[in-house]
Write a protein that holds these residues in place. Structure first.
Motif, PDB file in Angstrom:
ATOM      1  N   TYR B   2       0.813  -1.126   0.094  1.00 15.81           N
ATOM      2  CA  TYR B   2       0.078   0.056  -0.074  1.00 15.81           C
ATOM      3  C   TYR B   2       0.884   1.426   0.121  1.00 15.81           C
ATOM      4  O   TYR B   2       0.618   2.366  -0.545  1.00 15.81           O
ATOM      5  N   LYS B   5       1.298   2.112  -3.679  1.00 15.85           N
ATOM      6  CA  LYS B   5       0.268   2.586  -4.199  1.00 15.85           C
ATOM      7  C   LYS B   5       0.160   3.937  -3.603  1.00 15.85           C
ATOM      8  O   LYS B   5      -0.291   5.005  -4.351  1.00 15.85           O
ATOM      9  N   ASN B   6       0.501   4.172  -2.197  1.00 16.80           N
ATOM     10  CA  ASN B   6      -0.078   5.517  -2.052  1.00 16.80           C
ATOM     11  C   ASN B   6       0.892   6.569  -2.353  1.00 16.80           C
ATOM     12  O   ASN B   6       0.433   7.582  -2.609  1.00 16.80           O
ATOM     13  N   LYS B   9      -0.433   7.623  -5.566  1.00 11.76           N
ATOM     14  CA  LYS B   9      -1.352   8.572  -5.517  1.00 11.76           C
ATOM     15  C   LYS B   9      -1.067   9.833  -5.103  1.00 11.76           C
ATOM     16  O   LYS B   9      -1.585  10.900  -5.515  1.00 11.76           O
ATOM     17  N   ARG B  13      -1.733  13.516  -6.263  1.00  8.44           N
ATOM     18  CA  ARG B  13      -2.285  14.501  -5.505  1.00  8.44           C
ATOM     19  C   ARG B  13      -1.374  15.621  -5.458  1.00  8.44           C
ATOM     20  O   ARG B  13      -2.297  17.036  -5.353  1.00  8.44           O
ATOM     21  N   ASN B  14      -0.270  15.734  -5.451  1.00 10.34           N
ATOM     22  CA  ASN B  14       0.491  16.843  -5.285  1.00 10.34           C
ATOM     23  C   ASN B  14       1.025  17.300  -6.612  1.00 10.34           C
ATOM     24  O   ASN B  14       2.310  17.513  -6.866  1.00 10.34           O
ATOM     25  N   GLU B 372       3.272  16.168   5.947  1.00  8.66           N
ATOM     26  CA  GLU B 372       2.862  14.722   5.517  1.00  8.66           C
ATOM     27  C   GLU B 372       3.434  13.814   6.721  1.00  8.66           C
ATOM     28  O   GLU B 372       2.970  12.927   7.215  1.00  8.66           O
ATOM     29  N   LEU B 376       1.261  11.060   8.855  1.00 12.90           N
ATOM     30  CA  LEU B 376       1.502   9.774   8.565  1.00 12.90           C
ATOM     31  C   LEU B 376       2.057   8.987   9.756  1.00 12.90           C
ATOM     32  O   LEU B 376       1.540   7.696  10.236  1.00 12.90           O
ATOM     33  N   MET B 381       2.470   4.988  10.977  1.00 14.85           N
ATOM     34  CA  MET B 381       3.332   4.447  10.086  1.00 14.85           C
ATOM     35  C   MET B 381       4.693   4.532  10.513  1.00 14.85           C
ATOM     36  O   MET B 381       5.142   5.601  11.399  1.00 14.85           O
TER      37      MET B 381
END
Ligand SMILES: Nc1ncnc2c1ncn2[C@@H]1O[C@H](COP(=O)(O)OP(=O)(O)O)[C@@H](O)[C@H]1O
Ligand SMILES: [Mg+2]
Lengths: 222, 471
Positions: B2, B5-6, B9, B13-14, B372, B376, B381
């Motif tokens: 993930y 994937k993140n 993404k 997004r940015n 960020e 996270l 995380m």
């Protein structure tokens, strides 16, 4: 059941000398909604950061299920055992509400199929009052109250034992405040969670089973 | 999983932030790749020109210096005429000297034409037509008495004078009496003058291709009843030369010298041409260099080579003379050298400026990154996972930048090379593997810079601090 215990907790910020928290003792159980009140600057947020494992006590200990969280893997603790609703939400603002919630599931180690996770995230979002259309919007494009709900959804989606929220109704109108507080009440009584909220709203405190007042001298159980 | 994937993404997004990084990375990588390509293309054009530029050099007498240091003496002859006689005799350069000179890393190669008389039991020289009625008289192999009789003199000294030196006498005395022609060995037929100026032409068969093959003149073949495919046997001219060398005839040449000249010089028909190695390895006595041409690697090494020659013992009364102009070389290579130099500097600048810009942008992004990291990490995380996510983001961006740059550079290298470089000399304008590698390495370098900035942000800050600072 005794879930969380603060034992003679004191905290001094690095570079300062005066303790913000001084010999605090508290106990929290499942299926209960707690409210912590107190004047601004008294150390409520600091206390929550110790409970959530973002920081460790200078003295004393935070005990979760009979284990000092200072000795636990606190990343794992934050990812799985506790859900935090920050005062300023701390959502990924460029990401959609749904992505924020799914990310929380991922970090907690949920290995379900992406579609299943999305389905579940949507259900949780719906439960706190965010419909599917809003769920797919970027957080930036949601109102304060909606962001608050997304933050709650993110904090509960991975099914933690403890949910803490820092002034969750601070900048909401009274009807929204009530509906948010009802969510917390349900989490405690129906979902059998231990819910701790920091608030200085009397309305919010009304929903609590137990209220702690934090002041510089002593903590009162009201 | 993930995490990957993140980060993908997150890239989308940015968009704004990432577009700037990608754009700068693309510009940097393209400039680096293109300027490196131009640098290498101009270098290879220079190299190609160098390779095609034959700087031929031969060793000549320095007559001026010789005359200055040793003024000629004037001798008044009996009839009153005056001959100038040099008071200094320079010894001839031997094949050994030339071979020694040719071992040099200044040279691309050395072309030799060498010759030696040969003797043979069953071959005879073509008779000289001028003396049709007379027996052909050759002094080769005569005794001293016969020589005195031949020159109508009475002393040995007088014979030496007639022959032009003590060594000459020794040579004549030592020569076999059945010399039958001369063997000419060459490394490249285009350095054999009589074939270049068409005094001689191959009319049948082919030039020697291997050692032990030879061609003879049609007159010689006719006189000695030879044809293509025959093998002749020759030996060295000295009485002490006993080794017999078989030579297979592969071709016949026609000597198109005017009749009178040809008649005056019967020997002209007696030349047997073979490979240089055949003659050089024959151990014959008195092999003499006819023509030795040094082919310099490039004009820049001319001076070095000449110095080397003097060090190896070449007389100061000799010098290296060139068959072609150095200025032409400079005229053709100077602009290319400039372009190569500028492109080299440009490559370096592009790397440095690009890296600096990426560093600057990354530093400016730290604030956003920090938030960020805080979010996270607060969600639980792990530090390493956040770092991996950020590094992967950077890598993906750099891979995209790399691919785009390679595409752009492939499209642009030819037109830019065409504009900048007047004379490509046939050098390829395709993007070389080295240019692609450099582009990749630069992309990697930029990823490291950008990645380190994010990783540093992740490692240095605690989530609580980040979040409380922001609020
Ligand atoms: N990072 C920090 N460093 C030093 N002092 C801090 C820091 N964060 C908060 N404080 C101080 O600690 C006290 C308690 O802050 P906080 O826990 O945010 O109070 P509350 O949430 O009850 O309003 C305040 O006096 C504040 O100024
Ligand atoms: Mg606070």
């Amino acid at each position: 059941m005794k879930l969380l215990k603060l034992k003679s907790v004191s905290y001094i910020y690095k570079g300062t000398t005066k303790p913000v928290l001084n010999n605090i003792n508290m106990e929290f159980k499942t299926e209960k909604l707690y409210a912590i009140t107190g004047k601004s600057g008294v150390g409520k947020t600091t206390l929550l950061s110790l409970i959530s494992g973002l920081d460790t006590a200078t003295e004393g200990s935070v005990i979760y299920r009979n284990e000092d969280i200072a000795t636990l893997n606190r990343d794992r603790y934050r990812a799985s055992n506790i859900g935090v609703v920050f005062q300023s939400y701390n959502l990924l603002t460029n990401a959609t509400a749904l992505d924020n919630v799914v990310l929380s599931m991922n970090i907690s180690g949920n290995k379900d199929k992406t579609s299943e996770k999305k389905q579940m995230a949507l259900e949780v979002l719906n439960r706190v009052g965010i419909d599917s259309e809003k769920a797919k919007r970027k957080v930036l494009k949601l109102s304060g109250g909606e962001q608050q709900r997304v933050a709650i959804a993110r904090a509960i989606v991975h099914n933690p034992d403890i949910i803490i929220a820092d002034e969750p109704t601070g900048n909401l109108d009274s009807s929204t405040e009530r509906s948010i507080m009802k969510i917390f009440e349900r989490l405690a009584h129906e979902d059998k969670k231990c819910v701790i909220i920091v608030t200085h709203s009397a309305t919010a405190a009304e929903y609590a089973d137990e209220v702690f007042e934090l002041n510089h001298e002593k903590t009162h159980k009201c | 999983m993930y995490i990957i994937k993140n980060s993908l993404k997150n890239l989308v997004r940015n968009k704004g932030r990432n577009f700037i990084i990608l754009f700068v990375a693309f510009l940097t990588l393209t400039s680096v790749t293109l300027s490196f390509a131009i640098w290498k293309i101009s270098d290879s054009s220079i190299q190609r020109y160098k390779d095609s530029f034959f700087m031929d050099a031969t060793i000549d007498y320095d007559w001026e210096k010789l005359e200055k240091d040793f003024p000629p003496t004037e001798i008044v002859n009996e009839d009153g005429s005056v001959t100038q006689e040099s008071s200094f005799e320079l010894e001839e350069l031997t094949l050994k000297d030339y071979q020694k000179f040719s071992h040099s890393n200044c040279l691309k190669s050395t072309q030799f034409v060498i010759s030696a008389q040969f003797a043979s039991e069953n071959l005879t020289p073509v008779p000289n037509n001028l003396h049709k009625n007379q027996e052909i008289v050759s002094i080769d192999g005569m005794t001293l008495e016969e020589l005195m009789k031949f020159f109508h003199v009475n002393t040995r000294e007088e014979v030496v004078k007639e022959l032009g030196g003590e060594t000459e006498l020794k040579k004549v005395l030592d020569t076999k009496d059945d010399t039958a022609g001369s063997l000419v060995g060459y490394t490249d037929i285009s350095y054999v003058e009589e074939f270049v100026n068409k005094e001689k032409n191959l009319t049948q068969g082919h030039f020697p291709e291997k050692d032990g093959e030879c061609i003879v003149s049609s007159k010689y073949a006719e006189h000695n009843k030879l044809k293509i495919g025959d093998t002749i046997e020759v030996s060295g001219p000295s009485k002490s030369d006993t080794k017999i060398i078989p030579l297979k005839i592969t071709g016949i040449y026609e000597a198109s010298l005017s009749e009178t000249m040809a008649e005056a010089w019967g020997e002209f028909y007696g030349s047997v041409y073979t490979t240089y190695d055949t003659v050089a390895d024959s151990d014959f006595h008195w092999i003499s260099p006819i023509r030795v041409v040094f082919q310099l690697k490039d004009p820049d090494s001319a001076e070095r080579f000449e110095k080397e020659l003097y060090q190896k013992g070449m007389s100061e009364y000799r010098f290296l003379s060139y068959a072609n102009e150095k200025s032409e070389y400079q005229k053709n290579t100077e602009p290319l050298k400039n372009i190569s130099h500028i492109a080299e500097i440009f490559t370096l600048c592009a790397v440095v400026i690009g890296s600096a810009m990426i560093l600057l942008i990354s530093l400016l992004n730290v604030r956003e990154r920090k938030y960020e990291v805080g979010v996270l990490r607060a969600m639980g995380m792990k530090k390493s996972a956040v770092a991996v996510e950020f590094v992967f983001e950077t890598l993906v961006m750099m891979v995209v930048g790399f691919v785009l740059s390679i595409l752009a550079s492939t499209l642009l290298s030819q037109p830019i090379a065409d504009v900048l470089i007047e004379n490509l000399n046939g050098a390829s304008t395709n993007l070389s593997p080295a240019a692609i590698l450099l582009c990749g390495l630069t992309a990697l370098g930029l990823s490291v810079i950008s990645g380190l900035c994010s990783v540093f942000t992740v490692m240095r800050h605690e989530p609580m601090k980040i979040l409380s600072e922001r609020n």
